[in-house]
Design an enzyme around this catalytic site. Structure first.
Site, PDB file in Angstrom:
ATOM      1  CB  SER A   9       3.723  10.667  -5.576  1.00 59.32           C
ATOM      2  OG  SER A   9       2.328  10.640  -5.677  1.00 59.32           O
ATOM      3  CB  VAL A  10       2.360  16.266  -4.300  1.00 58.01           C
ATOM      4  CG1 VAL A  10       3.784  16.482  -3.824  1.00 58.01           C
ATOM      5  CG2 VAL A  10       2.215  16.664  -5.761  1.00 58.01           C
ATOM      6  CG  ASN A  43      -2.199 -11.350  -1.820  1.00 60.16           C
ATOM      7  OD1 ASN A  43      -2.104 -11.231  -3.039  1.00 60.16           O
ATOM      8  ND2 ASN A  43      -1.241 -11.877  -1.092  1.00 60.16           N
ATOM      9  CG  ASP A  86      -1.725  -1.303   1.318  1.00 62.02           C
ATOM     10  OD1 ASP A  86      -2.228  -1.766   0.285  1.00 62.02           O
ATOM     11  OD2 ASP A  86      -1.780  -1.869   2.432  1.00 62.02           O
ATOM     12  CD  GLU A  87       4.856  -0.309  -0.070  1.00 59.74           C
ATOM     13  OE1 GLU A  87       4.129  -0.703  -1.011  1.00 59.74           O
ATOM     14  OE2 GLU A  87       5.459  -1.082   0.690  1.00 59.74           O
ATOM     15  CG  HIS A 139      -1.141  -2.369  -7.229  1.00 60.01           C
ATOM     16  ND1 HIS A 139      -0.180  -2.914  -8.019  1.00 60.01           N
ATOM     17  CD2 HIS A 139      -0.791  -2.669  -5.959  1.00 60.01           C
ATOM     18  CE1 HIS A 139       0.720  -3.522  -7.257  1.00 60.01           C
ATOM     19  NE2 HIS A 139       0.354  -3.383  -6.009  1.00 60.01           N
TER      20      HIS A 139
HETATM   21  P1  IMP Z   1      -2.230 -12.998   2.715  1.00 59.52           P
HETATM   22  O1  IMP Z   1      -1.267 -12.507   1.683  1.00 59.52           O
HETATM   23  O2  IMP Z   1      -3.655 -12.766   2.345  1.00 59.52           O
HETATM   24  O3  IMP Z   1      -1.959 -14.393   3.124  1.00 59.52           O
HETATM   25  O4  IMP Z   1      -2.005 -12.105   4.029  1.00 59.52           O
HETATM   26  C1  IMP Z   1      -0.806 -12.134   4.775  1.00 59.52           C
HETATM   27  C2  IMP Z   1      -0.456 -10.745   5.287  1.00 59.52           C
HETATM   28  O5  IMP Z   1      -0.019  -9.927   4.210  1.00 59.52           O
HETATM   29  C3  IMP Z   1      -1.626  -9.998   5.909  1.00 59.52           C
HETATM   30  O6  IMP Z   1      -1.124  -9.188   6.971  1.00 59.52           O
HETATM   31  C4  IMP Z   1      -2.131  -9.121   4.786  1.00 59.52           C
HETATM   32  O7  IMP Z   1      -2.843  -8.011   5.261  1.00 59.52           O
HETATM   33  C5  IMP Z   1      -0.821  -8.740   4.137  1.00 59.52           C
HETATM   34  N1  IMP Z   1      -0.895  -8.393   2.720  1.00 59.52           N
HETATM   35  C6  IMP Z   1      -0.862  -9.234   1.662  1.00 59.52           C
HETATM   36  N2  IMP Z   1      -0.868  -8.549   0.518  1.00 59.52           N
HETATM   37  C7  IMP Z   1      -0.897  -7.255   0.828  1.00 59.52           C
HETATM   38  C8  IMP Z   1      -0.877  -6.032   0.060  1.00 59.52           C
HETATM   39  O8  IMP Z   1      -0.818  -6.026  -1.162  1.00 59.52           O
HETATM   40  N3  IMP Z   1      -0.923  -4.881   0.767  1.00 59.52           N
HETATM   41  C9  IMP Z   1      -0.943  -4.856   2.125  1.00 59.52           C
HETATM   42  N4  IMP Z   1      -0.930  -5.960   2.876  1.00 59.52           N
HETATM   43  C10 IMP Z   1      -0.913  -7.143   2.241  1.00 59.52           C
END
Ligand code: IMP
Length: 425
Positions: A414-415, A40, A15-16, A43
């Site tokens: 990035s602003v 997971n 989430d950067e 973007h």
């Molecule tokens: P999983 O990837 O769903 O197995 O989750 C494992 C950990 O990674 C959890 O804490 C999720 O919230 C985190 N996570 C996985 N993918 C991302 C992503 O793209 N952004 C933020 N957190 C992520």
């Protein structure tokens, strides 16, 4: 002139703001490639005020030029891919031309999602906070030779045979957890639809990449998640199942790491994470609420409120060193506007002694005391500023400090979420 192969990688907990950056850089790219994770990841790209949340299809999809590739290391949930494809087809994008999917991608099967939820519930108060998208279980099946790959969909009888066999095994586990067994008939229509839809898009990505490298094409590699979630180097077990570090490119796409010319590390101006695990610089006060609301820190995938805190520079430096980051992009610095002072973590203490980030297991991390450096804030709205010198002096100082600490040049600041709101330094 040789066109570069560029990698964009998250240096924190995901989430950067990588989606916007990839979309911006993708303008001139020939190929934009996702190489790990699955849905997971989320973007977000904003074009002309409209928000697009992408989970599987690479962020370059919204630019005219590039072909976008879902490479070998990505795991695919059929329903999510179908939904995402429908959005872009509705916009008139010809996915048969624009999208390539590797035959080696593993499928997230219905039992993977059920198992993810079952394990999380069984962990009770020790739950990890996964996205419940079946990520851990699908990768577990991949490494234990129980996975189903997407090319198998193209051989329907073989696919059904595998699906049945795996479901029989997984149902035993689900029943032991007290969960109703899965009936494969429920899911066959979706898989069948997907098979028909993606047949023309499944192509041998190895050949495509080798040819592109030889022809000196511009390849943009879109990292997902963040290095702090790397399966080996993240804060295990609060990690994801993929190799998020630079080496994950080779594993997840077949493109040799040695061929990558530029590695761009994306650093959000503060910290956020979803899910459990230690977060040394976490804030619980009004500043946290303000940052969460102003930065809209809610998961793109799950909608969960993200935990937020001050920028953790030793963690970011660890990520940069692990992945040979040679260019920094700072994102969401506008969210810090209006704060009277801003803190940055520059080290940690454990039992009164200085400790390096790389020496910490997760238990120690939970007990670390962050050492902060404070900076005076700025009040101005910076979202319309186009050049670095026009940024408030205090904001410039903050950026320069990050650069000095990380020993890597900051190239973009990035602003705002809009594509054009990026200051090239
Ligand atoms: P999983 O990837 O769903 O197995 O989750 C494992 C950990 O990674 C959890 O804490 C999720 O919230 C985190 N996570 C996985 N993918 C991302 C992503 O793209 N952004 C933020 N957190 C992520």
């Amino acid at each position: 002139m040789k066109k570069p192969i560029q990698l964009v990688i998250g240096t924190q907990w995901g989430d950067e703001g990588k989606g916007k950056i990839v979309d911006l850089m993708a303008r001139n790219a020939d190929l934009v490639v996702r190489f790990h994770g699955g849905n997971n990841a989320g973007h977000t790209v904003v074009v002309n005020g409209k928000k697009y949340a992408l989970h599987l299809i690479p962020s370059g999809i919204l630019q005219k030029k590039p072909t976008v590739v879902i490479a070998d290391g990505v795991v695919i949930d059929p329903e999510v891919l179908m939904e995402e494809m429908a959005v872009f087809e509705k916009m008139g994008i010809n996915l048969k031309k624009k999208l390539v999917i590797s035959p080696r991608c593993h499928l997230i099967m219905p039992y993977h999602k059920e198992l993810d939820v079952a394990y999380e519930n069984a962990r009770g108060k020790n739950k990890l906070g996964t996205t419940k998208r079946g990520i851990g279980p699908v990768f577990a099946d991949k490494v234990s030779y129980n996975g189903v790959r997407i090319y198998e969909l193209l051989n329907w009888p073989l696919f059904i045979e595998k699906f049945k066999f795996q479901t029989e095994i997984k149902n035993k586990i689900l029943v032991a957890f007290g969960i109703a067994p899965i009936k494969i008939e429920t899911y066959l229509p979706t898989f069948k639809k997907l098979a028909e839809k993606i047949r023309p898009m499944i192509k041998d990505t190895f050949t495509i990449f080798q040819k592109a490298i030889k022809q000196k094409k511009y390849i943009l590699l879109e990292g997902a998640h963040g290095v702090m979630l790397d399966n080996s180097f993240g804060l295990y077990p609060y990690v994801t199942a993929s190799n998020v570090i630079e080496g994950g490119v080779n594993i997840g796409s077949g493109i040799p790491s040695k061929k990558i010319d530029e590695i761009w590390g994306v650093v959000k101006a503060y910290t956020s994470r979803v899910g459990g695990g230690p977060l040394t610089t976490e804030l619980f006060d009004k500043t946290a609420d303000d940052i969460r609301e102003r930065g809209y820190e809610y998961g793109t995938t799950t909608g969960r409120p993200r935990r937020v805190g001050w920028l953790d520079l030793p963690a970011v430096k660890f990520s940069c060193q692990l992945s040979s980051v040679n260019r920094i992009i700072i994102t969401k610095i506008d969210i810090l506007s209006g704060l009277s002072s801003i803190k940055v973590c520059v080290g940690y203490k454990l039992n009164g002694r200085k400790i390096e980030f790389s020496q910490c297991g997760y238990l120690e991390l939970a007990k670390l005391i962050p050492v902060y450096k404070s900076f005076p804030g700025w009040k101005e709205d910076i979202t319309k500023i186009k050049t670095f010198n026009k940024l408030p002096k205090n904001c410039q100082k903050y950026v320069k400090f990050i650069e000095k600490y990380l020993e890597v040049k900051v190239k973009i600041v990035s602003v705002s979420p809009e594509r054009e709101a990026s200051i090239f330094v």
